[in-house]
Design a protein around this motif. Structure first.
Motif, PDB file in Angstrom:
ATOM      1  N   ARG A  46       0.827  -1.220   0.000  1.00 57.71           N
ATOM      2  CA  ARG A  46       0.000   0.000   0.000  1.00 57.71           C
ATOM      3  C   ARG A  46       0.849   1.253   0.000  1.00 57.71           C
ATOM      4  NH1 ARG A  46      -2.407   3.984  -0.169  1.00 57.71           N
ATOM      5  NH2 ARG A  46      -4.423   4.574   0.739  1.00 57.71           N
ATOM      6  N   PHE A  47       1.991   1.202   0.711  1.00 57.61           N
ATOM      7  CA  PHE A  47       2.871   2.373   0.846  1.00 57.61           C
ATOM      8  C   PHE A  47       4.301   1.950   0.511  1.00 57.61           C
ATOM      9  CE2 PHE A  47      -0.423   2.766   4.242  1.00 57.61           C
ATOM     10  CZ  PHE A  47      -1.138   3.824   3.711  1.00 57.61           C
ATOM     11  N   PRO A  48       4.661   1.927  -0.768  1.00 51.38           N
ATOM     12  CA  PRO A  48       5.965   1.380  -1.183  1.00 51.38           C
ATOM     13  C   PRO A  48       7.168   2.091  -0.572  1.00 51.38           C
ATOM     14  CG  PRO A  48       4.494   1.647  -3.063  1.00 51.38           C
ATOM     15  CD  PRO A  48       3.840   2.328  -1.915  1.00 51.38           C
ATOM     16  N   ASN A  49       7.022   3.354  -0.237  1.00 55.08           N
ATOM     17  CA  ASN A  49       8.170   4.112   0.268  1.00 55.08           C
ATOM     18  C   ASN A  49       8.373   3.996   1.776  1.00 55.08           C
ATOM     19  OD1 ASN A  49       8.586   4.998  -2.332  1.00 55.08           O
ATOM     20  ND2 ASN A  49       7.471   6.912  -2.055  1.00 55.08           N
ATOM     21  N   VAL A  50       7.545   3.219   2.443  1.00 56.34           N
ATOM     22  CA  VAL A  50       7.659   3.075   3.891  1.00 56.34           C
ATOM     23  C   VAL A  50       8.673   1.979   4.227  1.00 56.34           C
ATOM     24  CG1 VAL A  50       6.440   2.374   5.998  1.00 56.34           C
ATOM     25  CG2 VAL A  50       5.333   3.902   4.362  1.00 56.34           C
ATOM     26  N   ARG A  51       9.599   2.309   5.111  1.00 56.68           N
ATOM     27  CA  ARG A  51      10.516   1.287   5.649  1.00 56.68           C
ATOM     28  C   ARG A  51       9.836   0.639   6.845  1.00 56.68           C
ATOM     29  NH1 ARG A  51      14.547   1.098   9.656  1.00 56.68           N
ATOM     30  NH2 ARG A  51      14.462   3.348  10.026  1.00 56.68           N
ATOM     31  N   VAL A  52       9.730  -0.662   6.827  1.00 57.59           N
ATOM     32  CA  VAL A  52       9.052  -1.386   7.893  1.00 57.59           C
ATOM     33  C   VAL A  52      10.080  -1.990   8.844  1.00 57.59           C
ATOM     34  CG1 VAL A  52       7.578  -3.353   8.436  1.00 57.59           C
ATOM     35  CG2 VAL A  52       7.028  -1.900   6.487  1.00 57.59           C
ATOM     36  N   VAL A  53       9.830  -1.831  10.138  1.00 53.80           N
ATOM     37  CA  VAL A  53      10.647  -2.515  11.144  1.00 53.80           C
ATOM     38  C   VAL A  53       9.733  -3.483  11.884  1.00 53.80           C
ATOM     39  CG1 VAL A  53      12.375  -0.709  11.424  1.00 53.80           C
ATOM     40  CG2 VAL A  53      10.294  -0.602  12.780  1.00 53.80           C
ATOM     41  N   ILE A  54      10.183  -4.710  12.026  1.00 50.88           N
ATOM     42  CA  ILE A  54       9.382  -5.747  12.663  1.00 50.88           C
ATOM     43  C   ILE A  54       9.620  -5.715  14.174  1.00 50.88           C
ATOM     44  CG2 ILE A  54       8.841  -8.197  12.778  1.00 50.88           C
ATOM     45  CD1 ILE A  54       8.153  -6.954  10.106  1.00 50.88           C
ATOM     46  N   GLY A  55       8.525  -5.622  14.912  1.00 47.41           N
ATOM     47  CA  GLY A  55       8.638  -5.594  16.366  1.00 47.41           C
ATOM     48  C   GLY A  55       7.287  -5.275  16.971  1.00 47.41           C
ATOM     49  N   ASP A  56       7.257  -5.216  18.297  1.00 49.72           N
ATOM     50  CA  ASP A  56       6.013  -4.860  18.965  1.00 49.72           C
ATOM     51  C   ASP A  56       6.278  -3.788  20.013  1.00 49.72           C
ATOM     52  OD1 ASP A  56       6.978  -6.132  21.306  1.00 49.72           O
ATOM     53  OD2 ASP A  56       6.056  -8.026  20.743  1.00 49.72           O
ATOM     54  N   LEU A  57       5.247  -3.438  20.757  1.00 52.59           N
ATOM     55  CA  LEU A  57       5.356  -2.327  21.698  1.00 52.59           C
ATOM     56  C   LEU A  57       6.219  -2.651  22.903  1.00 52.59           C
ATOM     57  CD1 LEU A  57       1.688  -0.971  21.644  1.00 52.59           C
ATOM     58  CD2 LEU A  57       3.664  -0.151  20.350  1.00 52.59           C
ATOM     59  N   ASP A  58       6.569  -3.907  23.085  1.00 52.49           N
ATOM     60  CA  ASP A  58       7.460  -4.275  24.178  1.00 52.49           C
ATOM     61  C   ASP A  58       8.930  -4.172  23.785  1.00 52.49           C
ATOM     62  OD1 ASP A  58       5.414  -4.872  26.047  1.00 52.49           O
ATOM     63  OD2 ASP A  58       5.088  -6.803  25.063  1.00 52.49           O
ATOM     64  N   ASN A  59       9.198  -3.907  22.506  1.00 53.38           N
ATOM     65  CA  ASN A  59      10.582  -3.720  22.047  1.00 53.38           C
ATOM     66  C   ASN A  59      11.047  -2.293  22.337  1.00 53.38           C
ATOM     67  OD1 ASN A  59       9.686  -5.741  19.254  1.00 53.38           O
ATOM     68  ND2 ASN A  59      10.973  -6.384  20.954  1.00 53.38           N
ATOM     69  N   SER A  60      11.346  -2.024  23.586  1.00 54.26           N
ATOM     70  CA  SER A  60      11.664  -0.651  24.006  1.00 54.26           C
ATOM     71  C   SER A  60      12.874  -0.079  23.286  1.00 54.26           C
ATOM     72  CB  SER A  60      11.888  -0.610  25.525  1.00 54.26           C
ATOM     73  OG  SER A  60      10.702  -0.937  26.207  1.00 54.26           O
TER      74      SER A  60
END
Length: 347
Positions: A46-60
């Motif tokens: 949907r947003f090709p220019n977005v860099r995605v980082v895999i993680g959740d809200l506990d990954n401080s």
């Protein structure tokens, strides 16, 4: 190049906000926190220019690092209740910014914070005449009881904004009931009204809590996203007008209100008119039964959350213009009926 870090890009609020901001600022450098590779692919599609980082809200550590590197942090993923994420974002923004180059934090709260009186009394379905506002009455919002819903996280982010006012510029956005189809890559469905429609279809009647007199504000998802977009524009422009940012900047993003009992009746009427239920009927339902059908969301159908969104209108020129909740109701009922049919076919 402006760097924007977003949590919740796969959610209802965050996905729609990102769609709005991305369309207006395709030149930004975007980073999105996403929990799975599957959803990461949906975001990238949907947003090709977005860099995605895999993680959740506990990954401080990850949250701190990305917040430190970003010019703007848009926090929408469980933002109103996750203490650790709020602490990490605050720490990152402070560590990565200076008075000359402050970091901007668009934090998402919620007007569930205004329901504490009903909770304290155990009162459901009764009208309250108490109306808050985020401008002349902002001190009331800043001094709500510590046990109010979302209050612990609100206090944390407001305290950070007060302690680090030179380097951390905060806007605390508080949406009420949100409706309308989202434009994000994954979740496009709201909660309170959608669950109300869902239960209406399942019970073949609208569910009313108590006398049905409780009142809550509402806003269309597109109008809510406009508030985030206007705040992003203010950040990019370096606007520091009194009241835009800081430890007193609640933004109650409402554009009207509804009485829950009346909405239950209108939902049944819409469902009957569409031929999904035999007649337009709404009847009382006890809270325990409602919770069996819709969980926590059903509590809100008996509670009051009333405010006036003055700050965004005065300072940002916010002018909500999307269809009203009643106008949108037939589409909501249709979407819930379709969703139920799809769930049935998957069984």
């Amino acid at each position: 190049m402006t760097k924007l870090f977003i949590t919740g890009a796969t959610g209802y609020i965050g996905g729609d906000a990102l769609a709005t901001i991305y369309a207006a600022h395709p030149d930004f450098s975007y980073v999105a926190l996403v929990r799975s590779t599957e959803k990461a692919e949906q975001v990238k599609t949907r947003f090709p220019n977005v860099r995605v980082v895999i993680g959740d809200l506990d990954n401080s550590a990850l949250l701190e690092r990305e917040s430190a590197a970003a010019d703007i942090v848009l926090h929408t993923a469980d933002a109103s209740d996750h203490v650790g994420a709020a602490k990490a974002i605050a720490a990152g923004l402070v560590a990565g910014h200076t008075k000359e180059k402050p970091g901007y934090w668009l934090h998402t709260g919620g007007t569930g914070i205004l329901t504490f009186e009903d909770s304290d009394k155990g009162s459901y379905g009764n009208k309250s005449d108490k109306i808050y506002d985020d401008w002349d009455g902002v001190e009331e919002l800043l001094n709500l009881p510590d046990h109010a819903f979302h209050r612990n996280v609100d206090k944390l982010v407001l305290d950070a904004a007060a302690k680090h006012a030179d380097v951390l510029k905060l806007a605390l956005v508080c949406p009420p009931t949100i409706y309308g189809r989202g434009r994000g890559p994954c979740s496009q469905r709201g909660r309170q009204v959608y669950e109300l429609a869902n239960v209406t279809l399942r019970l073949q009647k609208g569910p009313i809590i108590g006398s049905g007199q409780a009142i809550w504000n509402n806003v269309h998802i597109h109008d809510l996203s406009d508030v985030y977009a206007l705040l992003v524009n203010a950040a990019v422009a370096g606007r520091d007008d009194d009241g835009i940012w800081g430890p007193k900047t609640y933004y109650l993003t409402e554009n009207g209100e509804h009485r829950w009992g009346d909405l239950a009746k209108s939902t049944a009427e819409a469902a009957a008119k569409l031929g999904f239920i035999p007649e337009a009927k709404a009847e009382p339902i006890d809270l325990d039964s409602a919770k069996q059908y819709a969980g926590f969301e059903s509590l809100s159908w008996g509670m009051n959350s009333r405010g006036r969104a003055l700050r965004a209108r005065k300072l940002l020129g916010w002018n909500p213009s999307s269809p009203s909740l009643l106008d949108e109701l037939p589409q909501i009922v249709k979407s819930e009926w379709k969703r139920q049919q799809e769930q049935e076919s998957d069984r």
